[in-house]
Design an enzyme around this catalytic site. Structure first.
Site, PDB file in Angstrom:
ATOM      1  N   VAL A  54       0.799  -1.221   0.000  1.00  0.00           N
ATOM      2  CA  VAL A  54       0.000   0.000   0.000  1.00  0.00           C
ATOM      3  C   VAL A  54       0.835   1.275   0.000  1.00  0.00           C
ATOM      4  CG1 VAL A  54      -0.240   0.299   2.499  1.00  0.00           C
ATOM      5  CG2 VAL A  54      -2.148   0.935   0.993  1.00  0.00           C
ATOM      6  N   TYR A  55       2.118   1.198   0.311  1.00  0.00           N
ATOM      7  CA  TYR A  55       2.949   2.407   0.327  1.00  0.00           C
ATOM      8  C   TYR A  55       3.032   2.984  -1.086  1.00  0.00           C
ATOM      9  CZ  TYR A  55       4.614   0.900   4.965  1.00  0.00           C
ATOM     10  OH  TYR A  55       4.698   0.500   6.283  1.00  0.00           O
ATOM     11  N   SER A  56       2.529   4.199  -1.236  1.00  0.00           N
ATOM     12  CA  SER A  56       2.465   4.871  -2.539  1.00  0.00           C
ATOM     13  C   SER A  56       1.848   3.962  -3.595  1.00  0.00           C
ATOM     14  CB  SER A  56       3.855   5.342  -2.988  1.00  0.00           C
ATOM     15  OG  SER A  56       4.328   6.359  -2.130  1.00  0.00           O
ATOM     16  N   CYS A  57       0.911   3.138  -3.147  1.00  0.00           N
ATOM     17  CA  CYS A  57       0.130   2.247  -4.024  1.00  0.00           C
ATOM     18  C   CYS A  57       1.039   1.405  -4.930  1.00  0.00           C
ATOM     19  CB  CYS A  57      -0.863   3.049  -4.861  1.00  0.00           C
ATOM     20  SG  CYS A  57      -2.266   2.053  -5.442  1.00  0.00           S
TER      21      CYS A  57
END
Length: 344
Positions: A54-57
């Protein structure tokens, strides 16, 4: 850089784990610079890298994949699943359907054929824990994952997961990733003791309390910190109790001859239940400062003074992004229907 064994996995990891949440659009958008930061950390003796889909998608995993090219075998690579990844239903959570699909996406972005530690990022009240553990077990048996872990799980749910694993003959959570710092010590009451009891390793996040324990956020002057912190953590960054504690902690660090940052980091790894503390530098300068304090060991006198300011097992307010159990977030789950209340 000191090393410890990650729970009972037999995997040796550095006492500092490189967190990568600030790599990508939400922090440092320069991929080449982020790659240099990863290499700098590895050269300094850090062999543990933590990221999440999920970090920066997904962008952050891609950066990590680039950085580990040619160095993958020397790194214990951890990532997480559960967060919302794009629009549409069933693109988040801890269901078998999503875990089996998303691990392939993470493997592709990370440019690897296996993940050393695959973690469930948050509790998922909608999904039976046996469903989640069954899917993760299949990934371990398929060789795509070496060990599994959880993150932000309450102590009772950690114990429940271990019972489920024992009952069903499933892989068990080998690690937990809780929030822990001088300002938020609540996990000392139950989460850390439960992890120790079950032989779990722990990699704690936000040991600098979102930046409050760097000394850059003080009640008497404006901050020069990254604006994203105020966006994500507005209540945390302006909490008077926490800011007051910081003012009392600063002279403790000064009298001990160290920076507040180094004292805060040394505090977290001093707990016998903590395996590794996650650092999340956005710049090379921040990384250099953190690594410079990796050898700091706090004496009992300093730890005693910290205990006086923030007593053991105490949280000075919750973190804005901390997990909130459904019954605390939804009033309907902690109140009987009005008819039943009237009957009583």
């Amino acid at each position: 850089m000191r090393t410890r064994v990650l729970g009972r996995t037999g995997i040796e990891v550095s006492a500092y784990c490189l967190g990568t949440m600030m790599f990508g659009q939400v922090g440092n958008p320069d991929h080449d610079d982020c790659v240099r930061i990863v290499h700098r950390a590895l050269d300094a003796g850090i062999n543990f890298v933590d990221t999440a889909d999920v970090y920066s998608c997904g962008e952050t995993e891609e950066i990590v994949g680039k950085a580990l090219r040619g160095r993958r075998d020397d790194v214990v690579l951890a990532t997480k699943v559960n967060g919302v990844m794009g629009e549409g239903r069933n693109r988040s959570g801890s269901s078998r359907r999503w875990i089996i699909a998303e691990v392939e996406h993470s493997l592709r972005r990370l440019r690897t054929d296996h993940i050393d530690l695959y973690q469930v990022h948050h509790p998922d009240p909608r999904t039976d824990v046996e469903e989640t553990l069954s899917a993760l077990t299949d990934l371990v048996r398929a060789g795509k994952v070496r060990a599994i872990g959880c993150s932000n799980l309450p102590a009772a749910e950690i114990a429940e997961a271990h019972w489920a694993s024992e009952r069903r003959g499933l892989e068990r959570f080998r690690t937990e990733q809780p929030h822990y710092s001088i300002l938020n010590r609540g996990v000392e009451r139950d989460v850390l003791p439960v992890c120790e009891r079950y032989g779990m390793g722990t990699l704690v996040w936000s040991p600098l309390a979102g930046g409050l324990l760097t000394g850059r956020y003080r009640g008497d002057r404006p901050s020069d910190g990254h604006p994203a912190r105020m966006h994500w953590l507005p209540r945390h960054m302006t909490d008077e109790h926490k800011l007051d504690a910081v003012e009392r902690l600063v002279p403790v660090a000064e009298q001990a001859g160290m920076s507040l940052t180094h004292m805060a980091m040394a505090f977290t790894v001093a707990h016998p239940g903590v395996t590794s503390a996650i650092i999340g530098p956005r710049t090379a300068a921040q990384l250099d400062d953190l690594i410079a304090g990796a050898g700091v060991v706090l004496g009992d006198d300093v730890l005693d003074r910290i205990d006086e300011i923030v007593p053991p097992g105490t949280d000075l307010g919750t973190l804005d992004i901390a997990y909130v159990p459904p019954a605390l977030a939804n009033p309907a789950l902690r109140r009987r229907p009005s008819g039943e209340r009237a009957a009583v």
